[in-house]
Design an enzyme around this catalytic site. Sequence first.
Site, mmCIF file in Angstrom:
data_model
loop_
_atom_site.group_PDB
_atom_site.id
_atom_site.type_symbol
_atom_site.label_atom_id
_atom_site.label_comp_id
_atom_site.label_asym_id
_atom_site.label_seq_id
_atom_site.Cartn_x
_atom_site.Cartn_y
_atom_site.Cartn_z
ATOM 1 N N ASP A 58 64.915 7.196 72.182
ATOM 2 C CA ASP A 58 65.859 8.244 71.281
ATOM 3 C C ASP A 58 64.759 9.179 70.651
ATOM 4 O O ASP A 58 63.738 8.470 69.760
ATOM 5 C CB ASP A 58 66.388 7.109 70.301
ATOM 6 C CG ASP A 58 67.132 7.781 68.979
ATOM 7 O OD1 ASP A 58 66.900 8.974 68.780
ATOM 8 O OD2 ASP A 58 67.691 7.182 68.266
ATOM 9 N N VAL A 59 64.591 10.089 70.634
ATOM 10 C CA VAL A 59 63.782 11.166 70.064
ATOM 11 C C VAL A 59 63.543 11.118 68.579
ATOM 12 O O VAL A 59 62.445 11.644 68.087
ATOM 13 C CB VAL A 59 63.906 12.689 70.614
ATOM 14 C CG1 VAL A 59 63.809 12.674 72.092
ATOM 15 C CG2 VAL A 59 65.146 13.183 70.109
ATOM 16 N N TYR A 150 72.942 24.017 64.793
ATOM 17 C CA TYR A 150 72.222 24.180 65.969
ATOM 18 C C TYR A 150 71.136 25.300 65.705
ATOM 19 O O TYR A 150 69.828 25.249 66.450
ATOM 20 C CB TYR A 150 73.135 24.442 67.098
ATOM 21 C CG TYR A 150 72.206 24.605 68.646
ATOM 22 C CD1 TYR A 150 71.544 23.241 69.179
ATOM 23 C CD2 TYR A 150 72.046 25.671 69.256
ATOM 24 C CE1 TYR A 150 71.187 23.533 70.398
ATOM 25 C CE2 TYR A 150 71.470 25.876 70.437
ATOM 26 C CZ TYR A 150 71.117 24.432 71.176
ATOM 27 O OH TYR A 150 70.478 24.690 72.215
#
Length: 245
Positions: A58-59, A150
């Site tokens: 999980d970054v 984003y």
Amino acid sequence: MFDFTGKTVLITGASGALGTTLTARFSEAGANTVTAARTGYDQLAAQLHGPSLGVPLDVTSESDWTDAIHQTEARFGPLDILINNAAYLRVGTVESIPLDEFQRVLDTNLTGALLGIRAAAPSMRAAGGGAIVNINSVAGLAAAPDLVAYSSSKWALRGLMRAAAKGLARDNIRVNSVHPGIIETPLAYGPDGNALVPVDDFAIPRNATPDEIAHFILFAASDQARFATGSELIADGGFTLGPLT
């Protein structure tokens, strides 16, 4: 075209459409390939023909990053190449995006890359240098009002890339980014199945294939790009030129 024999590469978001292509291409080029993802990492690694390792990642978790680098070094030695490919996208404008989703996008796309660079740098330093490639987007070059979270994360990622490139330069660690245009992956479409960004009016009126973008990423990671750091490679089919009509 590329030779990564003896090099160890860790690819985040490895189980996604672009990630699976990247793992295959690096493996074919001789790399020790570490597939890092929340799920599917072991299965993906098992499909590769060259030396490979699957690690859970999980970054957004600093401890996951520590474990991933530790496992990589235990198997292959110091890390040579990091591809920060993991990303999360949520459609929404400045008024409609839920705040928790805005934060989730930033945590994955920006903080995840920071944690990756932070975890990889000591290993690369021990190797005598390395290459880090952040997968950015045309949303980090042009306004994307319906993708405010984003786009914000990708614009900020540009600053992180440049700061890291300058900060790690004397350690012989190069940091660059690749800005793809719209890639033919599930991320290109909304929940209704319609394209998030129509491309019919642009210079090259189609989406990119994952393979086309993978070649740019492998170039940025390779010794052929050894004189480039703090650079942005744009592979957008002319998207940033604007519509032809």
